[in-house]
Design a protein around this motif. Sequence first.
Motif, PDB file in Angstrom:
ATOM      1  N   UNK A  20       0.839  -1.207   0.000  1.00 18.44           N
ATOM      2  CA  UNK A  20       0.000   0.000   0.000  1.00 18.44           C
ATOM      3  C   UNK A  20       0.869   1.250   0.000  1.00 18.44           C
ATOM      4  N   UNK A  21       1.926   1.244   0.792  1.00 20.21           N
ATOM      5  CA  UNK A  21       2.842   2.395   0.814  1.00 20.21           C
ATOM      6  C   UNK A  21       3.533   2.562  -0.534  1.00 20.21           C
ATOM      7  N   UNK A  22       3.898   1.462  -1.158  1.00 24.32           N
ATOM      8  CA  UNK A  22       4.579   1.554  -2.456  1.00 24.32           C
ATOM      9  C   UNK A  22       3.648   2.109  -3.537  1.00 24.32           C
ATOM     10  N   UNK A  23       2.375   1.713  -3.500  1.00 27.35           N
ATOM     11  CA  UNK A  23       1.434   2.135  -4.538  1.00 27.35           C
ATOM     12  C   UNK A  23       0.912   3.537  -4.285  1.00 27.35           C
ATOM     13  N   UNK A  24       0.486   3.826  -3.040  1.00 26.55           N
ATOM     14  CA  UNK A  24      -0.180   5.097  -2.757  1.00 26.55           C
ATOM     15  C   UNK A  24       0.565   5.992  -1.773  1.00 26.55           C
ATOM     16  N   UNK A  25       1.677   5.508  -1.202  1.00 29.58           N
ATOM     17  CA  UNK A  25       2.422   6.320  -0.249  1.00 29.58           C
ATOM     18  C   UNK A  25       1.707   6.535   1.058  1.00 29.58           C
ATOM     19  N   UNK A  26       0.839   5.596   1.437  1.00 28.89           N
ATOM     20  CA  UNK A  26      -0.013   5.789   2.613  1.00 28.89           C
ATOM     21  C   UNK A  26      -0.331   4.430   3.212  1.00 28.89           C
ATOM     22  N   UNK A  27      -0.616   4.403   4.522  1.00 31.38           N
ATOM     23  CA  UNK A  27      -0.924   3.145   5.194  1.00 31.38           C
ATOM     24  C   UNK A  27      -2.309   2.614   4.857  1.00 31.38           C
ATOM     25  N   UNK A  28      -3.197   3.485   4.383  1.00 26.91           N
ATOM     26  CA  UNK A  28      -4.561   3.116   3.990  1.00 26.91           C
ATOM     27  C   UNK A  28      -5.395   2.630   5.170  1.00 26.91           C
ATOM     28  N   UNK A  29      -5.137   3.146   6.347  1.00 27.79           N
ATOM     29  CA  UNK A  29      -5.916   2.775   7.527  1.00 27.79           C
ATOM     30  C   UNK A  29      -6.901   3.868   7.937  1.00 27.79           C
ATOM     31  N   UNK A 212      -8.615   5.353  -7.744  1.00 27.77           N
ATOM     32  CA  UNK A 212      -8.930   5.272  -9.163  1.00 27.77           C
ATOM     33  C   UNK A 212      -7.848   4.487  -9.891  1.00 27.77           C
ATOM     34  N   UNK A 213      -8.265   3.434 -10.586  1.00 29.87           N
ATOM     35  CA  UNK A 213      -7.370   2.654 -11.423  1.00 29.87           C
ATOM     36  C   UNK A 213      -7.703   2.958 -12.875  1.00 29.87           C
ATOM     37  N   UNK A 214      -6.702   3.368 -13.663  1.00 27.81           N
ATOM     38  CA  UNK A 214      -6.919   3.731 -15.064  1.00 27.81           C
ATOM     39  C   UNK A 214      -6.214   2.742 -15.976  1.00 27.81           C
ATOM     40  N   UNK A 215      -6.974   2.159 -16.882  1.00 25.45           N
ATOM     41  CA  UNK A 215      -6.433   1.249 -17.882  1.00 25.45           C
ATOM     42  C   UNK A 215      -5.885   2.085 -19.030  1.00 25.45           C
ATOM     43  N   UNK A 216      -4.614   1.937 -19.309  1.00 26.26           N
ATOM     44  CA  UNK A 216      -3.950   2.766 -20.317  1.00 26.26           C
ATOM     45  C   UNK A 216      -3.679   1.911 -21.555  1.00 26.26           C
ATOM     46  N   UNK A 217      -4.533   2.082 -22.563  1.00 26.28           N
ATOM     47  CA  UNK A 217      -4.407   1.339 -23.807  1.00 26.28           C
ATOM     48  C   UNK A 217      -5.067   2.156 -24.911  1.00 26.28           C
ATOM     49  N   UNK A 218      -4.801   1.772 -26.169  1.00 25.83           N
ATOM     50  CA  UNK A 218      -5.379   2.492 -27.302  1.00 25.83           C
ATOM     51  C   UNK A 218      -6.889   2.313 -27.398  1.00 25.83           C
ATOM     52  N   UNK A 219      -7.381   1.167 -26.986  1.00 25.38           N
ATOM     53  CA  UNK A 219      -8.812   0.903 -27.084  1.00 25.38           C
ATOM     54  C   UNK A 219      -9.235  -0.156 -26.092  1.00 25.38           C
ATOM     55  N   UNK A 243      -2.013  11.346  -4.656  1.00 23.52           N
ATOM     56  CA  UNK A 243      -0.750  10.614  -4.603  1.00 23.52           C
ATOM     57  C   UNK A 243      -0.064  10.709  -5.966  1.00 23.52           C
ATOM     58  N   UNK A 244       1.205  10.355  -6.005  1.00 28.35           N
ATOM     59  CA  UNK A 244       1.890  10.244  -7.282  1.00 28.35           C
ATOM     60  C   UNK A 244       1.349   9.027  -8.023  1.00 28.35           C
ATOM     61  N   UNK A 245       1.132   9.117  -9.329  1.00 35.84           N
ATOM     62  CA  UNK A 245       0.632   7.951 -10.061  1.00 35.84           C
ATOM     63  C   UNK A 245       1.589   6.761  -9.938  1.00 35.84           C
ATOM     64  N   UNK A 246       1.012   5.601  -9.706  1.00 36.85           N
ATOM     65  CA  UNK A 246       1.779   4.356  -9.677  1.00 36.85           C
ATOM     66  C   UNK A 246       1.466   3.604 -10.962  1.00 36.85           C
ATOM     67  N   UNK A 247       2.494   3.192 -11.702  1.00 26.84           N
ATOM     68  CA  UNK A 247       2.302   2.525 -12.975  1.00 26.84           C
ATOM     69  C   UNK A 247       2.696   1.056 -12.862  1.00 26.84           C
ATOM     70  N   UNK A 248       1.713   0.192 -13.062  1.00 26.33           N
ATOM     71  CA  UNK A 248       2.002  -1.235 -13.124  1.00 26.33           C
ATOM     72  C   UNK A 248       2.635  -1.559 -14.472  1.00 26.33           C
ATOM     73  N   UNK A 249       3.388  -2.618 -14.527  1.00 24.71           N
ATOM     74  CA  UNK A 249       4.110  -2.972 -15.748  1.00 24.71           C
ATOM     75  C   UNK A 249       3.142  -3.239 -16.895  1.00 24.71           C
ATOM     76  N   UNK A 250       3.555  -2.854 -18.101  1.00 28.99           N
ATOM     77  CA  UNK A 250       2.731  -3.078 -19.288  1.00 28.99           C
ATOM     78  C   UNK A 250       2.689  -4.563 -19.635  1.00 28.99           C
ATOM     79  N   UNK A 251       1.562  -4.980 -20.238  1.00 26.09           N
ATOM     80  CA  UNK A 251       1.443  -6.365 -20.666  1.00 26.09           C
ATOM     81  C   UNK A 251       2.018  -6.545 -22.076  1.00 26.09           C
ATOM     82  N   UNK A 252       1.836  -7.722 -22.644  1.00 34.86           N
ATOM     83  CA  UNK A 252       2.426  -8.014 -23.958  1.00 34.86           C
ATOM     84  C   UNK A 252       1.865  -7.114 -25.054  1.00 34.86           C
ATOM     85  N   UNK A 253       0.630  -6.647 -24.864  1.00 36.62           N
ATOM     86  CA  UNK A 253       0.006  -5.775 -25.867  1.00 36.62           C
ATOM     87  C   UNK A 253       0.381  -4.306 -25.662  1.00 36.62           C
TER      88      UNK A 253
END
Length: 265
Positions: A20-29, A212-219, A243-253
């Motif tokens: 939680x700290x790595x993703x949002x910088x907060x304990x989330x409690x 908020x989770x945002x899916x980042x893709x062309x379509x 918070x600062x945006x946290x970016x999960x790794x891109x998939x094969x597409x």
Amino acid sequence: MTPPIGPADLESAADVDRLAHRVWGHSMRSTGVIHVAAVWRRSPETLLTLRIQENTPRSDYDAFALHLTRARADAIVTTGRILRSEPALRHTLQGPGTLPSALAEWRRGALGKTAPPVSLVLTGSGDVDLDHPLFSGPGRALIYTGRAAAWELESRALDYGVEIVAVDRPSPEGAVDLLRRQFGAATVAIEAGPSAAAGLYGSPPEVDELLLTTYRAEGLPTGVRGPRFLEPRRISAALRRSSEPFHAAADEAGASWELVRRWRG
């Protein structure tokens, strides 16, 4: 160096805190009204919700955001529309790998919560399937609706042991107030679409936090595009800190996921 663990690798409450700290910088409690949502960004000012179905893009981090919010919640608000579109929905802790057990430990140990959250279904029409699995879950479930719809539901709901709460004008704000007053809910999770959640973003706002989770893709795959989400400017006006945006790794597409926490502060 050992790589950071992801949601599917969590084994303890301490792991939950670290991620939680790595993703949002907060304990989330913290407590309050928490809105959790997943969207696709069509343009800088246009966010569209994702319909949940077989070909909806999935992310372990999006699952972490949703189920961490459920782990925090004393009560969860959803809608009749969501129950109709998600016939298998339950408000239990789920997710990949050992995430559910780690979140359950975190809920008990870090937050001291042992009872399952109350599930409230907000509906204006009263079009609710009482055989939906949400009503047979471990927690208390109730339907919050208008008086005419309540009259139609009450005789059937009695056979199912589902409580009906009737008011003149059902609203998300009224639902939150009810859960606080009658159930002592300090943390209320909002799992509702933009039309239902919009009233919480008024002036002053009723919502305290948005994950908020945002899916980042062309379509998007066919059938996944949902209704337009709240305008970014409206979100920023209600929840000024981010918070600062946290970016999960891109998939094969080449698609990736961005997670942001906004709050009133």
